[in-house]
Motif scaffolding. Structure first.
Motif, PDB file in Angstrom:
ATOM      1  N   PRO A  68      26.045 -42.569  59.896  1.00 51.89           N
ATOM      2  CA  PRO A  68      27.040 -42.090  60.854  1.00 51.89           C
ATOM      3  C   PRO A  68      27.985 -41.047  60.259  1.00 51.89           C
ATOM      4  O   PRO A  68      28.450 -41.192  59.132  1.00 51.89           O
ATOM      5  CB  PRO A  68      27.809 -43.364  61.234  1.00 51.89           C
ATOM      6  CG  PRO A  68      26.835 -44.471  61.016  1.00 51.89           C
ATOM      7  CD  PRO A  68      26.027 -44.046  59.820  1.00 51.89           C
ATOM      8  N   PHE A  69      28.222 -39.994  61.030  1.00 50.80           N
ATOM      9  CA  PHE A  69      29.190 -38.952  60.673  1.00 50.80           C
ATOM     10  C   PHE A  69      28.870 -38.274  59.347  1.00 50.80           C
ATOM     11  O   PHE A  69      29.769 -37.812  58.649  1.00 50.80           O
ATOM     12  CB  PHE A  69      30.604 -39.535  60.634  1.00 50.80           C
ATOM     13  CG  PHE A  69      31.167 -39.848  61.983  1.00 50.80           C
ATOM     14  CD1 PHE A  69      31.924 -38.912  62.676  1.00 50.80           C
ATOM     15  CD2 PHE A  69      30.945 -41.077  62.576  1.00 50.80           C
ATOM     16  CE1 PHE A  69      32.439 -39.187  63.930  1.00 50.80           C
ATOM     17  CE2 PHE A  69      31.460 -41.369  63.831  1.00 50.80           C
ATOM     18  CZ  PHE A  69      32.206 -40.422  64.511  1.00 50.80           C
ATOM     19  N   THR A  70      27.611 -38.206  58.998  1.00 55.03           N
ATOM     20  CA  THR A  70      27.242 -37.597  57.725  1.00 55.03           C
ATOM     21  C   THR A  70      26.421 -36.341  57.953  1.00 55.03           C
ATOM     22  O   THR A  70      25.340 -36.401  58.544  1.00 55.03           O
ATOM     23  CB  THR A  70      26.429 -38.593  56.859  1.00 55.03           C
ATOM     24  OG1 THR A  70      27.245 -39.735  56.588  1.00 55.03           O
ATOM     25  CG2 THR A  70      25.995 -37.958  55.543  1.00 55.03           C
ATOM     26  N   GLY A  71      26.978 -35.204  57.536  1.00 54.87           N
ATOM     27  CA  GLY A  71      26.243 -33.963  57.615  1.00 54.87           C
ATOM     28  C   GLY A  71      26.801 -32.941  58.575  1.00 54.87           C
ATOM     29  O   GLY A  71      26.209 -31.878  58.748  1.00 54.87           O
ATOM     30  N   LEU A  82      39.504 -40.846  55.475  1.00 56.74           N
ATOM     31  CA  LEU A  82      39.329 -42.179  54.892  1.00 56.74           C
ATOM     32  C   LEU A  82      39.680 -42.170  53.409  1.00 56.74           C
ATOM     33  O   LEU A  82      40.346 -43.090  52.914  1.00 56.74           O
ATOM     34  CB  LEU A  82      37.886 -42.650  55.095  1.00 56.74           C
ATOM     35  CG  LEU A  82      37.480 -43.026  56.518  1.00 56.74           C
ATOM     36  CD1 LEU A  82      35.977 -43.262  56.602  1.00 56.74           C
ATOM     37  CD2 LEU A  82      38.227 -44.273  56.982  1.00 56.74           C
ATOM     38  N   ALA A  83      39.245 -41.136  52.698  1.00 57.06           N
ATOM     39  CA  ALA A  83      39.550 -41.049  51.270  1.00 57.06           C
ATOM     40  C   ALA A  83      41.049 -40.913  51.048  1.00 57.06           C
ATOM     41  O   ALA A  83      41.611 -41.535  50.134  1.00 57.06           O
ATOM     42  CB  ALA A  83      38.804 -39.863  50.656  1.00 57.06           C
ATOM     43  N   LYS A  84      41.702 -40.116  51.870  1.00 54.53           N
ATOM     44  CA  LYS A  84      43.142 -39.900  51.712  1.00 54.53           C
ATOM     45  C   LYS A  84      43.924 -41.193  51.865  1.00 54.53           C
ATOM     46  O   LYS A  84      44.947 -41.392  51.192  1.00 54.53           O
ATOM     47  CB  LYS A  84      43.624 -38.867  52.736  1.00 54.53           C
ATOM     48  CG  LYS A  84      45.101 -38.522  52.598  1.00 54.53           C
ATOM     49  CD  LYS A  84      45.491 -37.342  53.461  1.00 54.53           C
ATOM     50  CE  LYS A  84      46.957 -36.971  53.242  1.00 54.53           C
ATOM     51  NZ  LYS A  84      47.337 -35.753  54.002  1.00 54.53           N
ATOM     52  N   GLN A  91      32.559 -39.938  46.243  1.00 55.30           N
ATOM     53  CA  GLN A  91      32.698 -38.596  46.808  1.00 55.30           C
ATOM     54  C   GLN A  91      31.745 -38.401  47.967  1.00 55.30           C
ATOM     55  O   GLN A  91      30.535 -38.559  47.830  1.00 55.30           O
ATOM     56  CB  GLN A  91      32.415 -37.543  45.734  1.00 55.30           C
ATOM     57  CG  GLN A  91      32.645 -36.114  46.183  1.00 55.30           C
ATOM     58  CD  GLN A  91      34.115 -35.801  46.443  1.00 55.30           C
ATOM     59  OE1 GLN A  91      34.984 -36.276  45.717  1.00 55.30           O
ATOM     60  NE2 GLN A  91      34.385 -35.001  47.469  1.00 55.30           N
ATOM     61  N   TYR A  92      32.286 -38.053  49.134  1.00 60.27           N
ATOM     62  CA  TYR A  92      31.447 -37.710  50.283  1.00 60.27           C
ATOM     63  C   TYR A  92      30.851 -36.323  50.074  1.00 60.27           C
ATOM     64  O   TYR A  92      31.553 -35.379  49.734  1.00 60.27           O
ATOM     65  CB  TYR A  92      32.277 -37.737  51.570  1.00 60.27           C
ATOM     66  CG  TYR A  92      31.545 -37.145  52.756  1.00 60.27           C
ATOM     67  CD1 TYR A  92      30.474 -37.817  53.346  1.00 60.27           C
ATOM     68  CD2 TYR A  92      31.913 -35.907  53.275  1.00 60.27           C
ATOM     69  CE1 TYR A  92      29.799 -37.276  54.428  1.00 60.27           C
ATOM     70  CE2 TYR A  92      31.246 -35.362  54.363  1.00 60.27           C
ATOM     71  CZ  TYR A  92      30.181 -36.043  54.932  1.00 60.27           C
ATOM     72  OH  TYR A  92      29.514 -35.508  56.002  1.00 60.27           O
ATOM     73  N   ASP A  97      22.792 -40.174  49.783  1.00 55.90           N
ATOM     74  CA  ASP A  97      22.710 -40.623  48.397  1.00 55.90           C
ATOM     75  C   ASP A  97      23.894 -40.109  47.576  1.00 55.90           C
ATOM     76  O   ASP A  97      23.817 -39.998  46.352  1.00 55.90           O
ATOM     77  CB  ASP A  97      21.393 -40.191  47.762  1.00 55.90           C
ATOM     78  CG  ASP A  97      21.226 -38.663  47.709  1.00 55.90           C
ATOM     79  OD1 ASP A  97      22.053 -37.952  48.327  1.00 55.90           O
ATOM     80  OD2 ASP A  97      20.267 -38.191  47.072  1.00 55.90           O
ATOM     81  N   ASP A  98      25.024 -39.817  48.254  1.00 61.44           N
ATOM     82  CA  ASP A  98      26.186 -39.282  47.545  1.00 61.44           C
ATOM     83  C   ASP A  98      26.995 -40.360  46.824  1.00 61.44           C
ATOM     84  O   ASP A  98      27.933 -40.062  46.093  1.00 61.44           O
ATOM     85  CB  ASP A  98      27.094 -38.502  48.499  1.00 61.44           C
ATOM     86  CG  ASP A  98      27.518 -39.324  49.719  1.00 61.44           C
ATOM     87  OD1 ASP A  98      27.316 -40.561  49.711  1.00 61.44           O
ATOM     88  OD2 ASP A  98      28.031 -38.725  50.685  1.00 61.44           O
ATOM     89  N   GLY A  99      26.629 -41.628  47.018  1.00 64.05           N
ATOM     90  CA  GLY A  99      27.337 -42.712  46.346  1.00 64.05           C
ATOM     91  C   GLY A  99      28.600 -43.171  47.052  1.00 64.05           C
ATOM     92  O   GLY A  99      29.312 -44.042  46.547  1.00 64.05           O
ATOM     93  N   LEU A 100      28.888 -42.619  48.223  1.00 67.40           N
ATOM     94  CA  LEU A 100      30.096 -42.993  48.955  1.00 67.40           C
ATOM     95  C   LEU A 100      30.049 -44.462  49.370  1.00 67.40           C
ATOM     96  O   LEU A 100      29.012 -44.966  49.808  1.00 67.40           O
ATOM     97  CB  LEU A 100      30.246 -42.115  50.194  1.00 67.40           C
ATOM     98  CG  LEU A 100      31.478 -42.380  51.055  1.00 67.40           C
ATOM     99  CD1 LEU A 100      32.731 -41.875  50.347  1.00 67.40           C
ATOM    100  CD2 LEU A 100      31.332 -41.707  52.416  1.00 67.40           C
ATOM    101  N   ARG A 101      31.183 -45.145  49.223  1.00 69.00           N
ATOM    102  CA  ARG A 101      31.328 -46.522  49.693  1.00 69.00           C
ATOM    103  C   ARG A 101      32.599 -46.625  50.527  1.00 69.00           C
ATOM    104  O   ARG A 101      33.598 -45.953  50.237  1.00 69.00           O
ATOM    105  CB  ARG A 101      31.409 -47.508  48.514  1.00 69.00           C
ATOM    106  CG  ARG A 101      30.119 -47.607  47.698  1.00 69.00           C
ATOM    107  CD  ARG A 101      29.030 -48.301  48.495  1.00 69.00           C
ATOM    108  NE  ARG A 101      27.808 -48.493  47.730  1.00 69.00           N
ATOM    109  CZ  ARG A 101      26.818 -47.623  47.669  1.00 69.00           C
ATOM    110  NH1 ARG A 101      26.923 -46.456  48.294  1.00 69.00           N
ATOM    111  NH2 ARG A 101      25.727 -47.885  46.976  1.00 69.00           N
ATOM    112  N   LEU A 102      32.542 -47.437  51.544  1.00 66.07           N
ATOM    113  CA  LEU A 102      33.723 -47.695  52.354  1.00 66.07           C
ATOM    114  C   LEU A 102      34.398 -48.970  51.881  1.00 66.07           C
ATOM    115  O   LEU A 102      33.741 -49.871  51.363  1.00 66.07           O
ATOM    116  CB  LEU A 102      33.336 -47.814  53.832  1.00 66.07           C
ATOM    117  CG  LEU A 102      32.601 -46.619  54.427  1.00 66.07           C
ATOM    118  CD1 LEU A 102      32.331 -46.842  55.913  1.00 66.07           C
ATOM    119  CD2 LEU A 102      33.375 -45.329  54.208  1.00 66.07           C
TER     120      LEU A 102
END
Length: 222
Positions: A68-71, A82-84, A91-92, A97-102
């Motif tokens: 979802p919401f990727t790309g 979300l990161a802020k 890192q998004y 496969d960017d390793g992002l976790r929520l």
């Protein structure tokens, strides 16, 4: 990727429930065989305290990548926000496969397959709603639901068995859900205009407006 795989809450990748969406998927698959081109599963943690509900996969975004919401632009703004607010780690990078976790967050869509012109029909929204209802029922720690846009809002209200007239959509609106026998502490609902490029280009939604909603969400969590 910390995807959810609950069988009742996720449509099969090759879901056949909506003929128009199936045909559109097939057309995209013919033109772009290396894309995901399927019903996009939710992304996030089963202990989520926040569930973000979007409209549907974007054709060159989640329909291409499978998350979802990727790309696409909507994801650029959402994941940066979300990161802020310390709701993600890693890192998004527009890739699965960017390793992002929520962090105690899950992201899903009211409609799981990409619709033509990003416009699902009322029948398609209703057909996909059982997956949203099931997803809501799998999150025992849920405190906040964020609906991105009116379609996501309306489908969420319907999935909760509530009446739309009692919960009007509006940017930054906050809605309390009445307690029933299945909820000891029901989540609250926040609304936001969808973080699409169209909304941001027209200034209907600015990054500051979007962040203001997340400030309210974080205050609710605390």
């Amino acid at each position: 990727m910390n995807n959810s795989s609950d069988s009742n809450a996720e449509a099969k990748k090759n879901c056949q429930l909506c003929p128009r969406l199936v045909d559109y998927r097939h057309a995209n698959r013919t033109e772009h065989p290396d894309w995901f081109n399927g019903a996009v599963p939710s992304f996030g943690q089963e202990n989520a305290e926040v569930l973000i509900v979007g409209l549907a996969p974007g054709v060159t975004g989640a329909n291409r990548t499978g998350r979802p919401f990727t790309g696409d632009w909507a994801g650029d703004l959402l994941y940066a926000t979300l990161a802020k607010f310390n709701l993600s780690k890693g890192q998004y990078d527009r890739r699965t496969d960017d390793g992002l976790r929520l962090k105690k967050v899950m992201i899903t869509n009211a409609v799981r397959c990409v619709p033509p012109q990003n416009k699902p029909t009322p029948a398609e929204i209703k057909t996909c709603r059982p997956f949203l209802t099931a997803r809501l029922n799998t999150l025992p720690h849920l405190k906040v639901i964020l609906a991105l846009g009116k379609i996501a809002h309306d489908s969420t209200i319907a999935a909760l068995g509530l009446r739309l007239k009692d919960y009007p959509f509006g940017h930054a609106n906050r809605h309390d859900i009445p307690v029933d026998e299945t909820m000891t502490r029901p989540p609250v609902i926040f609304d936001s205009y969808h973080c699409s490029r169209y909304n941001t280009n027209t200034r209907r939604l600015t990054p500051e407006m979007f962040e203001n909603v997340f400030e309210k969400i974080c205050a609710e969590l605390n």
